[in-house]
Write an enzyme that holds these catalytic residues in place. Sequence first.
Site, PDB file in Angstrom:
ATOM      1  N   GLY A 241       0.779  -1.237   0.000  1.00 26.36           N
ATOM      2  CA  GLY A 241       0.000   0.000   0.000  1.00 26.36           C
ATOM      3  C   GLY A 241       0.805   1.278   0.000  1.00 26.36           C
ATOM      4  N   GLY A 285       3.311  -3.468  -4.042  1.00 28.19           N
ATOM      5  CA  GLY A 285       3.165  -3.700  -5.483  1.00 28.19           C
ATOM      6  C   GLY A 285       3.481  -2.407  -6.211  1.00 28.19           C
ATOM      7  N   ARG A 286       2.555  -1.439  -6.086  1.00 27.97           N
ATOM      8  CA  ARG A 286       2.693  -0.143  -6.753  1.00 27.97           C
ATOM      9  C   ARG A 286       4.056   0.492  -6.476  1.00 27.97           C
ATOM     10  NH1 ARG A 286      -1.832   3.013  -7.621  1.00 27.97           N
ATOM     11  NH2 ARG A 286      -2.880   1.906  -5.950  1.00 27.97           N
ATOM     12  N   ARG A 323      -7.501   3.798 -14.708  1.00 22.29           N
ATOM     13  CA  ARG A 323      -7.430   4.401 -13.376  1.00 22.29           C
ATOM     14  C   ARG A 323      -8.057   5.807 -13.285  1.00 22.29           C
ATOM     15  NH1 ARG A 323      -3.530   5.383 -10.664  1.00 22.29           N
ATOM     16  NH2 ARG A 323      -4.290   4.540  -8.692  1.00 22.29           N
ATOM     17  N   TYR A 327     -10.862   5.763 -10.527  1.00 21.63           N
ATOM     18  CA  TYR A 327     -10.533   6.369  -9.222  1.00 21.63           C
ATOM     19  C   TYR A 327     -10.269   7.866  -9.323  1.00 21.63           C
ATOM     20  CZ  TYR A 327      -8.797   1.510  -9.045  1.00 21.63           C
ATOM     21  OH  TYR A 327      -8.642   0.153  -9.178  1.00 21.63           O
ATOM     22  N   CYS A 354     -15.321   5.247 -26.926  1.00 19.50           N
ATOM     23  CA  CYS A 354     -16.653   5.828 -26.990  1.00 19.50           C
ATOM     24  C   CYS A 354     -17.191   5.973 -25.577  1.00 19.50           C
ATOM     25  CB  CYS A 354     -17.553   4.881 -27.765  1.00 19.50           C
ATOM     26  SG  CYS A 354     -17.874   5.470 -29.379  1.00 19.50           S
ATOM     27  N   GLU A 355     -16.659   6.909 -24.862  1.00 23.47           N
ATOM     28  CA  GLU A 355     -16.925   6.990 -23.422  1.00 23.47           C
ATOM     29  C   GLU A 355     -16.475   8.388 -22.991  1.00 23.47           C
ATOM     30  OE1 GLU A 355     -18.371   4.840 -20.392  1.00 23.47           O
ATOM     31  OE2 GLU A 355     -17.686   3.631 -22.067  1.00 23.47           O
TER      32      GLU A 355
HETATM   33  C1  LIG Z   1      -3.377  -8.265   0.004  1.00 23.52           C
HETATM   34  C2  LIG Z   1      -2.685  -7.207  -0.751  1.00 23.52           C
HETATM   35  N1  LIG Z   1      -1.361  -7.106  -0.638  1.00 23.52           N
HETATM   36  C3  LIG Z   1      -0.656  -6.184  -1.326  1.00 23.52           C
HETATM   37  C4  LIG Z   1      -1.297  -5.288  -2.160  1.00 23.52           C
HETATM   38  C5  LIG Z   1      -0.443  -4.318  -2.886  1.00 23.52           C
HETATM   39  O1  LIG Z   1      -0.845  -3.058  -2.770  1.00 23.52           O
HETATM   40  P1  LIG Z   1       0.046  -1.889  -3.359  1.00 23.52           P
HETATM   41  O2  LIG Z   1       0.178  -2.106  -4.804  1.00 23.52           O
HETATM   42  O3  LIG Z   1      -0.726  -0.680  -3.025  1.00 23.52           O
HETATM   43  O4  LIG Z   1       1.342  -1.960  -2.645  1.00 23.52           O
HETATM   44  C6  LIG Z   1      -2.681  -5.343  -2.286  1.00 23.52           C
HETATM   45  C7  LIG Z   1      -3.421  -4.362  -3.094  1.00 23.52           C
HETATM   46  O5  LIG Z   1      -3.890  -3.356  -2.564  1.00 23.52           O
HETATM   47  C8  LIG Z   1      -3.398  -6.340  -1.564  1.00 23.52           C
HETATM   48  O6  LIG Z   1      -4.705  -6.455  -1.680  1.00 23.52           O
HETATM   49  N1  LIG Z   2      -6.186  -1.204  -8.793  1.00 25.01           N
HETATM   50  C1  LIG Z   2      -5.959  -0.234  -7.751  1.00 25.01           C
HETATM   51  C2  LIG Z   2      -5.179  -0.802  -6.610  1.00 25.01           C
HETATM   52  C3  LIG Z   2      -5.805  -2.015  -6.045  1.00 25.01           C
HETATM   53  C4  LIG Z   2      -4.930  -2.617  -5.065  1.00 25.01           C
HETATM   54  C5  LIG Z   2      -5.211  -4.070  -4.855  1.00 25.01           C
HETATM   55  N2  LIG Z   2      -5.942  -4.366  -3.650  1.00 25.01           N
HETATM   56  C6  LIG Z   2      -5.292   0.992  -8.336  1.00 25.01           C
HETATM   57  O1  LIG Z   2      -5.062   1.028  -9.502  1.00 25.01           O
HETATM   58  O2  LIG Z   2      -4.998   1.927  -7.640  1.00 25.01           O
END
Ligand SMILES: Cc1ncc(COP(=O)(O)O)c(C=O)c1O
Ligand SMILES: N[C@@H](CCCC[NH3+])C(=O)O
Length: 433
Positions: A241, A285-286, A323, A327, A354-355
Amino acid sequence: MENCKDHFNFAGGDTVALAKKYGTPLYVVAEEKIMERCEEIRETFLEKYINTKAAYASKAFLTMAMCKIIAREGLGLDVVSGGELYTAIKADFPMEKVMFHGNNKSWEELYLAVENNVGRIIVDNLAELQLLDEIARQQMKTVKILFRVTPGIEGQTHEYIVTGQKDSKFGMPLEREKIYDAVRQTIESQYLDLTGFHFHLGSQLFQKDIYTDAIDVVLNLIHDLKERLGFKAIELNVGGGFGIRYTDNDEPKPLSYFTDAIMEKVIEGCQKYSITTPTIIIEPGRWVVGEAGITLYTVGNVKEIPNIRTYASVDGGLPDNPRPALYRARYEAVVANKKNAPLSMKTTIAGKCCESGDILIWDLDTPEIEAGDILAVLATGAYNYSMASNYNKLPRPAVVLINQEGKSEVIVQRESYENLLERELIPSHLSEE
Ligand SMILES: Cc1ncc(COP(=O)(O)O)c(C=O)c1O
Ligand SMILES: N[C@@H](CCCC[NH3+])C(=O)O
């Protein structure tokens, strides 16, 4: 490849030349930038603190090449579906380092995970616990699991990407008796080995306090379980996160801003509750890949509505980056072939769907923009390729990796019109004679 001084350069690659070579829209991912983030994880977390682990949350961006990079960098992998798991299997990712998440894992997905000796299964609910027990018994394997709990802590981010609050589809609420029952079931099970707990608060977060608050809540639970059932948790996964920079409005923090606070709280909390310090796991992840990617588009139609707005439409949009529509996510971009030109106008970057909601960026400062310009949208490495669709039957873009020497290579081929129809069938009564 020759770099032109007026061209926007990304990770050693001339983006205009990349657009010319591979076509647009094009996802470009820089291996070096991913490696830098992995190094930061190692230096400021894994090597700084004992008993720590990190897994990359592959939902952000997953290809077989990405699995290879993550494996080489020594991190684990978080997967959330059979498809993500299958990608990891095919890329020979070390299965003991895979963590399998999900709030509705199917029998087939769990079977595949157990069959391939996935390192940890993060059990989301009691129905899954039952199912997994049966599957583990069938395969006569001991499966290491963690329980996902919702600590009741809310992060400040878009409402669609908060997950740690009580009213969430994910995880088990912290109702003591229910958790005790679930833990008892694992103690009694011959095939399930509960190692601890997992929580994930949300995504694109910038506050450390919510992590430390949640840690206190879960350490308190671990203490109660020890007192009540004699159960000792040896692992605590605090999720991912960690936020990144998309625009000047974001104030990204180094990883240590979060991890130092997390570790300090864990050490303090374990003393407070007289429990043994568990292994701490993070799963960003992000943060690993978001800023390591950009998307290149070609500008087509430019429409000026006098005294109102100028729209420049590009050859992709919502299907390769949902995105902004989902969001209201904000991005920055540069006109890649006019890097040094003065920013003389405001341009709204529209997608080609088309949106009406298919607007990538509102009122971007640009030089004079015209058809044929190459636009580079920044920080699209996470949740773009992985969330792409074929809406309006648009083929998905290719993904190009720029390696450490600045050399580019395709890691996902561009879809063709043929690919779009590959799985379609025409029933016999509709086929012509
Ligand atoms: C269980 C879990 N772990 C890790 C992540 C990775 O999140 P982020 O990409 O915000 O680090 C997510 C997505 O929100 C998740 O659902
Ligand atoms: N897909 C979302 C994040 C989801 C994270 C996974 N639980 C985004 O683009 O910000």
